[in-house]
Design an enzyme around this catalytic site. Structure first.
Site, mmCIF file in Angstrom:
data_model
loop_
_atom_site.group_PDB
_atom_site.id
_atom_site.type_symbol
_atom_site.label_atom_id
_atom_site.label_comp_id
_atom_site.label_asym_id
_atom_site.label_seq_id
_atom_site.Cartn_x
_atom_site.Cartn_y
_atom_site.Cartn_z
ATOM 1 N N ASP A 112 38.948 21.772 41.744
ATOM 2 C CA ASP A 112 39.809 21.182 42.771
ATOM 3 C C ASP A 112 41.135 20.607 42.259
ATOM 4 O O ASP A 112 41.728 19.739 42.917
ATOM 5 C CB ASP A 112 39.043 20.118 43.551
ATOM 6 N N ASP A 170 36.851 27.147 49.910
ATOM 7 C CA ASP A 170 37.808 26.053 49.749
ATOM 8 C C ASP A 170 38.750 26.305 48.569
ATOM 9 O O ASP A 170 39.882 25.822 48.528
ATOM 10 C CB ASP A 170 37.095 24.721 49.492
#
Ligand code: GLY
Length: 394
Positions: A112, A170
């Site tokens: 991330d 994601d």
């Protein structure tokens, strides 16, 4: 008589359009003011603690350390609010909370880094073009690339769990930082990895109707080990935020490459979302297939991401009718999010703006709560709709 009728219809259409636009403008302006006041309150509260607000649950503000996937959104919220208002104290705190993330540039523990660094340092770069800020982003892009396995052709998302090599949809969101790093350095390595990742995601994460699996895991030879979910209702369901990430991700991939296949795919996803979301206010249930619908919780964060993505997508399609439909759908979402149903009263809601998001329903974690990234994409969508420049409004 005929001419008079046309005139009346035209006048009503213009008037109707104008009042809708001014209602949205007013709603967004109020939202921006309330979000700014709330984030300044949390900035004062957390100043110097190296903690970042994530949500407000069971009457308490929940904060995270710099290595949580959400750590960069608070600085990003401050930067967006600064771009939208020009309030000096927002810049002051945005610099502070961005600076506290610096060590994340060397982090390789999950995928991330795009969220953490590009939503914080990336925003600071966008406004000020400072060299030391640029270097942090490039270093973070390098760290993210260490998670790319060329044999598999994907960036590995997580190191935990039952999967051999998990990749979640994601992850598309992290690619924007890689495209940026190639433009900044002239080194195509980052961009090549982003494109390889996007292509294999396109190949394996989607169902024919444009919906997506959340997690695809790979065997060491690059073949698919499994397709399923982690945060959704079931392996075959449509987890709302996942659908939104894919729409945003492929719209961004088209912007960065000009490759029509990404545009076609973003439009396919948009069509799916707009057909599958059944709520009158266009804020989706947290998973489109939760059997508890209509009593299932909504996810304002998925709606905010969708609105921001559709506003960008509407600028890329040649067909005026489709462009208008995307824009109108985004506006409907923003009107809903700006209403009392979704916007918190001042100083309520842990000083976050939006209510009614869901993080991880299967774990019963952060259900029907504010989330720092819901506010981020609402503010980004507001800036896109208002068409504000990257430089702060003064
Ligand atoms: N990337 C995690 C989430 O969307 O919840």
């Amino acid at each position: 008589m005929k001419r008079l009728t046309i005139l009346i219809i035209a006048t009503l259409a213009i008037h109707g359009c104008t009042s809708r636009e001014s209602a949205l403008r007013e709603g967004l302006m109020k939202g921006i003011d309330a979000a700014s006041a709330g984030m300044l309150a949390n900035a004062r509260l957390l100043y110097g603690t190296e903690r970042f607000p994530r949500t407000y649950e069971n009457g308490a503000l929940v904060t995270v350390d710099k290595y949580d996937w959400t750590s960069g959104f608070f600085a990003g919220d401050l930067w967006l609010a600064y771009q939208l208002t020009g309030i000096d104290s927002l810049e002051y705190y945005a610099r502070h909370f961005t600076g506290e993330l610096k060590e994340v540039k060397d982090f390789t523990g999950h995928h991330d880094l795009g969220f953490m660094i590009y939503c914080s340092y990336g925003k600071q770069w966008e406004i000020f073009h400072e060299q030391e800020v640029l270097q942090v982003i490039i270093d973070a892009a390098g760290s993210l690339c260490t998670r790319f396995n060329p044999g598999i052709g994907q960036i590995r998302s997580w190191d935990f769990g039952k999967w051999n090599y998990p990749v979640i949809v994601d992850n598309l969101m992290n690619l924007e930082m890689l495209f940026f790093a190639s433009k900044a350095t002239g080194d195509d390595r980052y961009r090549d990895i982003a494109i390889a990742h996007a292509d294999k995601t396109l190949q394996n994460h989607f169902r024919p109707d444009g919906s997506s699996y959340h997690v695809v895991s790979y065997n060491d030879d690059g073949s698919v080990e499994s397709k399923g979910t982690y945060q959704g209702w079931s392996d075959d369901s449509s987890w709302a935020r996942g659908q939104a990430w894919t729409l945003y991700g492929f719209t961004m991939c088209y912007r960065e490459t000009g490759d029509e296949k990404y545009l076609d795919h973003a439009r396919h996803i948009a069509g799916y979302i707009m057909g599958a979301v059944t709520t009158a206010d266009k804020i989706p249930y947290w998973d489109y297939n939760d059997p508890a619908i209509p009593d299932a919780p909504r996810d304002a964060s998925a709606a905010a991401v969708t609105a921001s993505a559709l506003l960008e997508l509407s600028g890329y399609v040649k067909e005026k009718k489709d462009a208008r439909a995307y824009r109108r759908y985004a506006e409907d979402i923003l009107l809903s999010l700006s209403s009392k149903e979704y916007t918190a009263a001042p100083a309520d809601n842990g000083n976050f703006l939006l209510k009614h998001s869901v993080s991880h329903k299967p774990l019963n974690s952060e259900v029907d709560v504010p989330l720092v990234y819901a506010d981020y994409y609402y503010l980004e969508a507001a800036r896109r709709w208002l068409n504000y420049d990257t430089k702060p409004a003064k």
